[in-house]
Write an enzyme that holds these catalytic residues in place. Structure first.
Site, PDB file in Angstrom:
ATOM      1  N   GLU A  76     168.748  83.113 103.588  1.00 54.68           N
ATOM      2  CA  GLU A  76     167.487  82.474 103.179  1.00 54.68           C
ATOM      3  C   GLU A  76     167.401  82.254 101.667  1.00 54.68           C
ATOM      4  O   GLU A  76     166.310  82.077 101.123  1.00 54.68           O
ATOM      5  CB  GLU A  76     166.289  83.307 103.646  1.00 54.68           C
ATOM      6  CG  GLU A  76     166.132  83.446 105.146  1.00 54.68           C
ATOM      7  CD  GLU A  76     165.836  82.140 105.880  1.00 54.68           C
ATOM      8  OE1 GLU A  76     165.953  81.044 105.289  1.00 54.68           O
ATOM      9  OE2 GLU A  76     165.488  82.229 107.066  1.00 54.68           O
ATOM     10  N   HIS A  95     160.775  88.344 101.784  1.00 54.12           N
ATOM     11  CA  HIS A  95     160.679  87.741 103.116  1.00 54.12           C
ATOM     12  C   HIS A  95     160.953  88.824 104.142  1.00 54.12           C
ATOM     13  O   HIS A  95     161.905  89.594 103.993  1.00 54.12           O
ATOM     14  CB  HIS A  95     161.694  86.609 103.257  1.00 54.12           C
ATOM     15  CG  HIS A  95     161.940  86.200 104.673  1.00 54.12           C
ATOM     16  ND1 HIS A  95     160.926  85.720 105.480  1.00 54.12           N
ATOM     17  CD2 HIS A  95     163.054  86.226 105.447  1.00 54.12           C
ATOM     18  CE1 HIS A  95     161.434  85.461 106.686  1.00 54.12           C
ATOM     19  NE2 HIS A  95     162.715  85.765 106.695  1.00 54.12           N
ATOM     20  N   HIS A  97     160.370  90.013 108.611  1.00 59.87           N
ATOM     21  CA  HIS A  97     159.909  89.720 109.968  1.00 59.87           C
ATOM     22  C   HIS A  97     158.886  90.788 110.334  1.00 59.87           C
ATOM     23  O   HIS A  97     159.093  91.577 111.261  1.00 59.87           O
ATOM     24  CB  HIS A  97     161.081  89.695 110.943  1.00 59.87           C
ATOM     25  CG  HIS A  97     162.095  88.639 110.637  1.00 59.87           C
ATOM     26  ND1 HIS A  97     163.239  88.453 111.359  1.00 59.87           N
ATOM     27  CD2 HIS A  97     162.120  87.682 109.656  1.00 59.87           C
ATOM     28  CE1 HIS A  97     163.934  87.442 110.856  1.00 59.87           C
ATOM     29  NE2 HIS A  97     163.280  86.963 109.810  1.00 59.87           N
ATOM     30  N   TYR A 116     137.493  90.075 103.812  1.00 59.28           N
ATOM     31  CA  TYR A 116     137.494  89.580 102.421  1.00 59.28           C
ATOM     32  C   TYR A 116     138.840  89.770 101.725  1.00 59.28           C
ATOM     33  O   TYR A 116     139.187  89.045 100.791  1.00 59.28           O
ATOM     34  CB  TYR A 116     136.351  90.218 101.619  1.00 59.28           C
ATOM     35  CG  TYR A 116     136.601  91.641 101.203  1.00 59.28           C
ATOM     36  CD1 TYR A 116     136.189  92.717 101.993  1.00 59.28           C
ATOM     37  CD2 TYR A 116     137.258  91.930 100.012  1.00 59.28           C
ATOM     38  CE1 TYR A 116     136.428  94.020 101.616  1.00 59.28           C
ATOM     39  CE2 TYR A 116     137.504  93.230  99.623  1.00 59.28           C
ATOM     40  CZ  TYR A 116     137.096  94.280 100.428  1.00 59.28           C
ATOM     41  OH  TYR A 116     137.342  95.569 100.049  1.00 59.28           O
ATOM     42  N   HIS A 158     158.877  82.951 113.146  1.00 62.96           N
ATOM     43  CA  HIS A 158     159.885  83.549 112.260  1.00 62.96           C
ATOM     44  C   HIS A 158     159.385  84.827 111.560  1.00 62.96           C
ATOM     45  O   HIS A 158     159.844  85.902 111.884  1.00 62.96           O
ATOM     46  CB  HIS A 158     160.331  82.477 111.254  1.00 62.96           C
ATOM     47  CG  HIS A 158     161.458  82.900 110.368  1.00 62.96           C
ATOM     48  ND1 HIS A 158     162.277  82.015 109.715  1.00 62.96           N
ATOM     49  CD2 HIS A 158     161.902  84.141 110.010  1.00 62.96           C
ATOM     50  CE1 HIS A 158     163.186  82.668 109.014  1.00 62.96           C
ATOM     51  NE2 HIS A 158     162.966  83.975 109.181  1.00 62.96           N
ATOM     52  N   TYR A 211     139.279  93.176  89.213  1.00 63.28           N
ATOM     53  CA  TYR A 211     139.375  94.383  90.034  1.00 63.28           C
ATOM     54  C   TYR A 211     140.637  95.165  89.692  1.00 63.28           C
ATOM     55  O   TYR A 211     141.715  94.612  89.544  1.00 63.28           O
ATOM     56  CB  TYR A 211     139.400  93.973  91.508  1.00 63.28           C
ATOM     57  CG  TYR A 211     139.629  95.093  92.484  1.00 63.28           C
ATOM     58  CD1 TYR A 211     138.575  95.908  92.873  1.00 63.28           C
ATOM     59  CD2 TYR A 211     140.894  95.328  93.030  1.00 63.28           C
ATOM     60  CE1 TYR A 211     138.778  96.935  93.785  1.00 63.28           C
ATOM     61  CE2 TYR A 211     141.097  96.349  93.936  1.00 63.28           C
ATOM     62  CZ  TYR A 211     140.046  97.142  94.304  1.00 63.28           C
ATOM     63  OH  TYR A 211     140.253  98.151  95.215  1.00 63.28           O
TER      64      TYR A 211
HETATM   65 ZN   LIG Z   1     163.943  85.603 108.373  1.00 61.54          ZN
END
Ligand SMILES: [Zn+2]
Length: 218
Positions: A76, A95, A97, A116, A158, A211
């Site tokens: 990726e 990234h 899963h 929120y 994905h 914040y």
């Molecule tokens: Zn992936």
């Protein structure tokens, strides 16, 4: 590999991978992590388990996306490269899963402002990018569009992507986004979650700007 700063960043990428698995954001070696480094980026290699990953296994991609080192970059790498190229506010990309994010993404659903805290991702929803084959330019284009003005998105059928200023911030954001996805899935089992109005979400975003920032001590 050169310099202590780079070695530390490589170590921190491995720590972030281990952290995302420890905190339930990812399982196995499905996820990948990158951090901006000089004119390029450092990214996890393809298909190596995190607990046996060494700093030298992390791959440097130069400004043209060309890899240096022994290992191949994550499959990726394209969206990591494109995101860091397009978003100068971003220093790290994660990234995963993540189970609850992925469950929603398998229905092609976004996460609306049912809570929120959705504003931590920068808007009044966490969008879901349309499906495209993993590792493809189309997936990268879809992800970049879904991340416009935001720090997180789901990827249909994905998983999810989180982006933030550095590795520490991006892991914290990923935990928050997966928690929100879980809460949304739970709420959906009870009925139809109430979505907060856009004006309220703008107010929350304003409050988030200050914040957690402590006044400077004299
Ligand atoms: Zn992936």
């Amino acid at each position: 590999m050169t310099g202590r700063a780079e070695l530390n960043l490589r170590r921190q990428i491995i720590e972030t991978c281990l952290g995302m698995n420890r905190q339930g954001v990812n399982q196995g070696a499905a996820g990948n992590v990158s951090a901006r480094h000089g004119d390029g980026l450092l990214i996890t290699p393809s298909g190596l388990p995190y607990d046996s990953m060494k700093p030298a296994d992390i791959v440097f991609l130069d400004e043209n996306g060309r890899p240096e080192g022994e290992c191949n970059p994550s499959s990726e790498w394209r969206f990591h490269y494109d995101i860091l190229g397009a978003r100068k506010d971003v220093g790290a990309v994660l990234h995963a899963h993540a189970p609850y994010c992925t469950a929603l993404a398998c229905l092609g659903w976004e996460i609306p402002a049912f809570h929120y805290m959705v504003a931590v991702a920068g808007g009044d929803s966490i969008r879901c990018a349309p499906y495209a084959t993993f590792g493809s330019q189309e997936l990268s284009d879809n992800a970049l569009a879904a991340l416009k003005g935001r720090k997180a998105c789901l990827l249909a059928n994905h998983g999810m992507i989180c982006i933030d200023r550095d590795l520490t911030a991006v892991l914290a954001l990923a935990v928050e986004v997966e928690t929100l996805a879980r809460q949304y899935c739970l709420a959906l089992q009870l009925g139809e979650p109430i979505v907060l109005p856009a004006a309220e979400m703008r107010r929350v975003q304003e409050k988030f700007k200050t914040y957690g920032k402590q006044p400077k001590r004299k």
